[in-house]
Structure formats: C-alpha cells, structure tokens
Design an enzyme around this catalytic site. Sequence first.
Site: not given
Ligand code: A3P
Length: 290
Positions: A46, A103, A133
């Site tokens: 996340k 991860h 998140s």
């Molecule tokens: P939120 O749940 O706070 O919205 P991962 O890819 O490590 O699982 O992380 C997911 C998080 O990164 C989510 O956060 C998602 O919305 C955010 N995320 C993914 N793409 C993004 C982007 N282009 N800009 C900003 N946040 C992004």
Amino acid sequence: MGLCEAVQELEVIHEIPLYRPFVEKWAQVESFQARPDDLLISTYPKSGTTWISEIVDMIYNNGDEEKCKRDAIFNRVPFMEMSCPGLLSGTEQLDTVPSHRTHLPVQLLPVSFWEQDCKMIYLARNAKDVAVSYYHFYQMAKMHPDPGTWDEFLGKFMAGKVAYGSWYDHVKGWWEKKKAYRILYMFYEDMKKDPKREIEKVLQFLGKDLKEEVVNKILHHTSFQEMKKNPTANYEMMPTWAMDHSVSPFMRKGMSGDWKNYFTVAQNEIFDAHYKEQMKGSTFKCQMEI
Ligand code: A3P
C-alpha cells in the site's frame, strides 16, 4: 523470524491457512537467480507499488501508452513471491520480464539480488496512510482475513501482525541496505508533491534519457486519475473472487494525509508515541502529510 514461522504465526492469529500458497512456492522464490540487469521494485504493501511499477513500465517502453496496455500491471511487473490458486505465480513469470516487484523485507530477499548487485527502487509511504489504505485493502482483497474494526486493525498494524509484518522494520531494513547497494529510495509523498522530478530521478537511476515530451506523457499516463480509469493499471482485471472493488476500489483516494479522516485524537497520540519508540536510532524521516 523466517517466512515459514511468520506465516505460521499469521495462520494461528487468523485461524485460516492464509498464505499457504506463498509458502508452497517459497523454494522457487528463494532460489531465484536474478540477472545483473534485473530491476527490483520493493515496497511495503500500500505504499504506491502499482504507481511506481506503471512508471517503470512506461520508461522501459519509452512512453508508449499502447504497449503499456498490453496486459494487466500484475503481469507486466509481476510479484516475485505471489502465489494464488488459479493465477500464474510470480516465479512462473519471472524469467520473461526485466523488472519484478516484491514486498519482502530485506532479510527474505533472494540472495542473488544482492550477489548480482541489481538496481532496486524502494518506495516508502508514511505509516499512517499505509495503515488506512491497508485497512481498506484487507476488506476488498479476499486473500486477507476480516480486518475487524479500524481500531482493531490499527493495533494489529502497529504490532506488525499483518501481512508482510512490521512497517517499521521494513522501511528501516531497506533504509540501511541503501548504504551498501544500488537502491533508489523514494517516498510516495515526494511523488505526490512533484511527480515529474521523481520520474526524472528514476530515469537518471536507470541511465535513461527521454525527451521532455515523453516524460510529460509518462507523467500524464501515471497520474492517479488516468490510472484509476485504466483497466490494465487499476486491478479490475483481477477476478472478483480475488478483489472486490465494490467493497473498496483498489485505486481508492491516492492522496497524502487521508489518515486524518480515520485516526481519532487518542489513536494518533498512541500511534505517535509508538512510532517514536519504533523508529528510535534510525535516520529515516518521512512526511505524514504534504
Ligand atoms: P489509497 O488506498 O490511499 O488510495 P499499492 O500499489 O502499493 O498497493 O498501493 C496502493 C495505494 O497507492 C492506494 O492508496 C492507491 O490509490 C495509491 N495509488 C496508486 N496509483 C496512484 C497514483 N498514480 N497516484 C497516487 N496514488 C496512487
């Protein structure tokens, strides 16, 4: 603690065979032979894994959006340790791609990555936004057990009793490794503040020189709004039995400081004191909001 012990502990806590498929494929992950030109993207869950993966794929494809729509992000930049019945495991995809993501905490990374001195990008995000998140992700990604109430989940997160363990140990472990290895250590908050500058850092790290118009295309294609509506980036290509976006979309809010909408004053005080204790002695610094 080794992976097997960690998994067993999680299984006891949750009373279900949660990460058993990961353990079954573990020997293949551990013995993975990285090539010197492999790139590894590493994150605590996340922290923006999908975002940085999309940026890297766009860089490798010289800003060609169509090429980056050839498949879902989880196939273009596969998860090394991923194993889920019914889906191709990370190790089955590893040989065919130039970049992988993980991860894993430093102590569990296959040794060949260190031996080959591979380039690695580590992306960290502040612990409070990660916890929020992760809480939503636990609800929509069905491989996780029920997270319980927000307060219960926050307690588990602080204790490291969540998938991939302690956020504190994860960010600190990789922070220390960067002193001796080719690790570009990045922050989600910096990417939110100035994504173009951060993309340029990645380009420089990878030794790539792209024209400004291409960089601008990458910037546009990897913005939250664009990725949210892109089925090859937003995880909607995952079967619904694995991820249920109606519970909470994978591309949820994509902002810094959302934790303020979830932490009570009391939770925040307890968290801050615990954070100080956990991070004592480390030079790691991260912005809790921008
Ligand atoms: P939120 O749940 O706070 O919205 P991962 O890819 O490590 O699982 O992380 C997911 C998080 O990164 C989510 O956060 C998602 O919305 C955010 N995320 C993914 N793409 C993004 C982007 N282009 N800009 C900003 N946040 C992004």
